[in-house]
Scaffold this motif. Structure first.
Motif, short mmCIF file in Angstrom:
data_model
loop_
_atom_site.label_atom_id
_atom_site.label_comp_id
_atom_site.label_asym_id
_atom_site.label_seq_id
_atom_site.Cartn_x
_atom_site.Cartn_y
_atom_site.Cartn_z
N ARG A 209 39.87 -12.44 8.55
CA ARG A 209 39.22 -13.09 8.81
C ARG A 209 37.62 -12.53 9.33
NH1 ARG A 209 42.20 -17.88 11.29
NH2 ARG A 209 42.39 -16.30 13.48
N GLU A 210 38.22 -11.29 10.21
CA GLU A 210 37.11 -10.45 10.82
C GLU A 210 36.94 -9.29 9.88
OE1 GLU A 210 38.52 -8.61 14.03
OE2 GLU A 210 38.84 -11.01 14.82
N ASN A 211 37.14 -9.14 8.51
CA ASN A 211 36.86 -8.09 7.77
C ASN A 211 37.17 -8.71 6.55
OD1 ASN A 211 37.35 -5.42 9.10
ND2 ASN A 211 38.81 -6.52 9.65
N ASP A 212 36.56 -7.52 5.51
CA ASP A 212 35.72 -7.58 4.47
C ASP A 212 36.17 -7.60 3.00
OD1 ASP A 212 32.90 -9.32 4.70
OD2 ASP A 212 33.10 -7.04 5.31
N LEU A 213 37.18 -6.18 3.78
CA LEU A 213 38.37 -5.92 2.62
C LEU A 213 39.44 -5.39 3.14
CD1 LEU A 213 36.97 -3.61 0.14
CD2 LEU A 213 38.04 -5.57 -0.17
N VAL A 214 40.96 -5.22 3.02
CA VAL A 214 42.46 -5.24 3.96
C VAL A 214 42.67 -4.23 2.88
CG1 VAL A 214 43.49 -6.02 5.16
CG2 VAL A 214 42.08 -7.69 5.50
N LEU A 215 42.69 -2.84 4.09
CA LEU A 215 43.44 -1.49 3.26
C LEU A 215 44.92 -1.33 3.16
CD1 LEU A 215 39.97 0.92 2.77
CD2 LEU A 215 40.70 -1.01 1.49
N VAL B 146 43.40 -4.96 -1.14
CA VAL B 146 42.92 -3.27 -1.99
C VAL B 146 44.51 -2.39 -1.45
CG1 VAL B 146 42.06 -1.72 -2.71
CG2 VAL B 146 40.93 -3.41 -2.25
N HIS B 147 45.51 -2.24 -2.08
CA HIS B 147 46.40 -1.62 -1.86
C HIS B 147 46.26 -0.11 -2.09
CE1 HIS B 147 49.31 -5.16 -1.38
NE2 HIS B 147 49.26 -5.16 -2.17
N ILE B 148 46.52 0.66 -1.59
CA ILE B 148 46.22 2.39 -1.71
C ILE B 148 47.69 2.42 -1.64
CG2 ILE B 148 45.12 4.50 -1.22
CD1 ILE B 148 43.36 2.65 0.41
N TYR B 149 47.80 4.19 -3.17
CA TYR B 149 49.31 4.09 -3.25
C TYR B 149 49.32 5.22 -4.03
CZ TYR B 149 49.64 1.01 -7.13
OH TYR B 149 49.05 1.19 -8.63
N GLY B 150 49.84 6.34 -4.04
CA GLY B 150 50.73 7.71 -5.00
C GLY B 150 51.01 6.76 -5.61
N ALA B 151 51.00 7.36 -7.12
CA ALA B 151 51.60 7.62 -8.14
C ALA B 151 52.79 6.97 -8.30
CB ALA B 151 51.02 7.85 -9.89
N SER B 152 53.39 8.22 -7.76
CA SER B 152 54.42 8.32 -7.57
C SER B 152 55.62 7.52 -6.60
CB SER B 152 54.64 10.37 -7.37
OG SER B 152 54.40 10.15 -6.08
N LEU B 153 54.53 7.62 -5.33
CA LEU B 153 55.27 6.35 -4.81
C LEU B 153 55.58 5.59 -5.67
CD1 LEU B 153 56.24 6.26 -1.56
CD2 LEU B 153 53.84 5.38 -1.07
N ARG B 154 54.67 4.86 -5.83
CA ARG B 154 55.00 3.01 -6.32
C ARG B 154 55.85 3.70 -7.04
NH1 ARG B 154 51.48 -1.23 -9.60
NH2 ARG B 154 52.84 -2.38 -10.42
N GLN B 155 56.26 4.51 -8.19
CA GLN B 155 57.38 4.47 -9.12
C GLN B 155 58.77 4.64 -8.40
OE1 GLN B 155 57.07 7.85 -11.48
NE2 GLN B 155 59.18 7.05 -12.94
N ARG C 46 49.15 -8.05 -7.93
CA ARG C 46 48.32 -9.64 -7.47
C ARG C 46 47.42 -9.29 -6.33
NH1 ARG C 46 47.50 -14.60 -8.94
NH2 ARG C 46 48.31 -15.75 -6.55
N ALA C 47 46.87 -8.66 -6.35
CA ALA C 47 45.68 -7.97 -5.23
C ALA C 47 44.34 -7.77 -5.51
CB ALA C 47 45.94 -7.07 -4.35
N ARG C 48 44.01 -7.96 -5.26
CA ARG C 48 42.27 -7.55 -5.51
C ARG C 48 42.13 -6.50 -5.78
NH1 ARG C 48 37.01 -8.24 -2.80
NH2 ARG C 48 35.74 -7.32 -4.27
N ALA C 49 42.41 -5.00 -5.45
CA ALA C 49 42.61 -4.38 -6.31
C ALA C 49 43.51 -3.20 -6.25
CB ALA C 49 40.85 -3.62 -5.77
N GLU D 195 33.37 3.37 -4.82
CA GLU D 195 34.83 2.57 -4.47
C GLU D 195 34.89 1.38 -3.54
OE1 GLU D 195 35.90 1.50 -8.08
OE2 GLU D 195 34.85 3.21 -9.09
N LEU D 196 35.46 2.24 -2.47
CA LEU D 196 35.58 0.90 -1.69
C LEU D 196 34.02 -0.03 -1.01
CD1 LEU D 196 37.36 3.45 0.72
CD2 LEU D 196 38.70 1.19 -0.66
N VAL D 197 33.15 1.24 -0.97
CA VAL D 197 31.12 -0.02 -0.13
C VAL D 197 31.71 -0.94 -1.65
CG1 VAL D 197 29.81 0.73 -0.54
CG2 VAL D 197 30.26 1.49 0.47
#
Length: 371
Positions: free
Chosen positions: A100-106, A128-137, A165-168, A364-366
């Motif tokens: 409720r208090e934020n525009d994005l949740v990383l 917005v999910h932040i992850y290393g390509a190798s970590l997702r794999q 499904r996330a925003r980005a 990108e984040l802004v």
């Protein structure tokens, strides 16, 4: 603009990225709410002058004293967190206020509560999910070969669905091109690195110094002693940082200037995390990779070879003499490399490259927060 940044504290790469991006975002006038998953992680961020709240102390990846991932223990911990009525469910109730208090949740990286919230209507538009390509794999293939194929595929499909499904999705890698490449809601982006200005040399010993960083899961004194022995045999001095080794003479628990030291050193020694490899690549430092049984880091080490990064791989198998010899051989080989010269310090190219990477992330984040 307000952004909430949840960085898991299983390793320090997520926290280092969160502090780097948070301070840069704040410099652009963005309010950042930092959240992490352990008291140790909270103290780590406090070392950079940042205040973070602890969401939950129940979720964590499990490791032994040599940073080998304990898969069964991790599976049990994650299952207990997800299905215990006073753990993930309670965290989701807390996170509703954050949304409720934020525009994005990383979400850095793959905290289960935000994976769940990021695939549901209403909440998903802010995640917005932040992850290393190798970590997702590594996450999606966690049960491959360990459970029947149909169950492993079902698990992989559920995780993939939640992420997509996330925003980005900001998918980073040390080897990605220095620009953002968007495909649907996935944005491929180079791993951010702290900019070190030309001429910044913090290593007292100059070209003969080695910058060592070990994640807090490394706490075996025999490994540390063998590492020190190998470095000394190569006639090098070391600046050693590692929370798990903080009680050893000559080691620091934390160094907020470690990136600057690494950029101006002769050699880096670290596990093959995305951050360490990015520092080595951006500042053109040779690196010794201490490889353990951690799936995404094993993939990172393989990528380092494919990309021609100046490196050697060493593995701790409990034999101190063998490990010390491997460290000595790797130090000798890398510090006499024909491409390496003592004057090859962090220069304007490394600084410009790191600054460009950081600006890409901020843009990108802004942009995501303003849509």
């Amino acid at each position: 603009m307000r952004i909430a940044y949840l960085a898991t504290a299983d390793a320090r790469g997520h926290l280092m990225r969160s502090q780097l991006l948070s301070q840069a975002l704040q410099a652009r006038g963005v309010d950042v709410q930092l959240i992490t998953t352990s008291d140790e992680g909270q103290r780590f961020l406090a070392g950079f002058g940042l205040t973070a709240t602890v969401l939950s102390r129940h979720y964590s990846v499990q490791f032994d004293t040599q940073q080998n991932m304990l898969r069964e223990a991790t599976d049990a911990n994650v299952a207990s967190y997800i299905f215990h009525p006073k753990r993930m469910a309670r965290d989701i109730l807390k996170l509703r206020h954050v949304f409720r208090e934020n525009d994005l949740v990383l979400n850095d990286s793959f905290h289960p509560a935000l994976l769940f919230m990021g695939c549901l209507p209403g909440w998903r538009r802010k995640v917005v999910h932040i992850y290393g390509a190798s970590l997702r794999q590594a996450l999606e293939t966690n049960f491959n070969g360990r459970l029947p194929a149909v169950i492993a595929r079902l698990y992989s499909g559920i995780v993939s669905f939640q992420i997509n499904r996330a925003r980005a999705r900001l998918e980073h890698d040390f080897a990605y091109h220095p620009k953002a490449e968007q495909r649907g809601n996935r944005i491929r982006i180079p791993t951010p690195v702290a900019p070190v200005k030309p001429g910044t040399i913090l290593s007292e010993q100059g070209s003969e110094s080695v910058a060592v960083y070990l994640n807090p899961h490394f706490c075996d004194p025999a490994l540390a002693a063998a590492l020190e022995q190998g470095i000394a045999k190569a006639d090098l001095t070391a600046h050693c940082v590692g929370e798990g080794m903080a009680n050893r003479t000559g080691w620091l628990a934390q160094d907020t200037d470690w990136v600057s030291r690494a950029a101006s050193s002769a050699l880096i020694i670290s596990a093959p995390g995305m951050a360490a490899l990015s520092i080595a690549q951006v500042y053109d430092r040779p690196i010794i990779l201490v490889l353990t049984d951690q799936p995404e880091q094993q993939r990172n080490a393989a990528r380092a070879k494919e990309l021609g990064l100046r490196h050697r791989i060493v593995v701790w198998q409990g034999d101190s003499e063998m490990f010390a010899g491997s460290i000595y051989a790797a130090c000798s080989a890398l510090c006499t490399d024909a491409e390496f010269t003592a004057s090859d310090k962090a220069d304007s190219r490394g600084y410009d490259s790191a600054l460009r990477r950081l600006d890409i992330w901020l843009d990108e984040l802004v942009s995501l927060g303003g849509r």
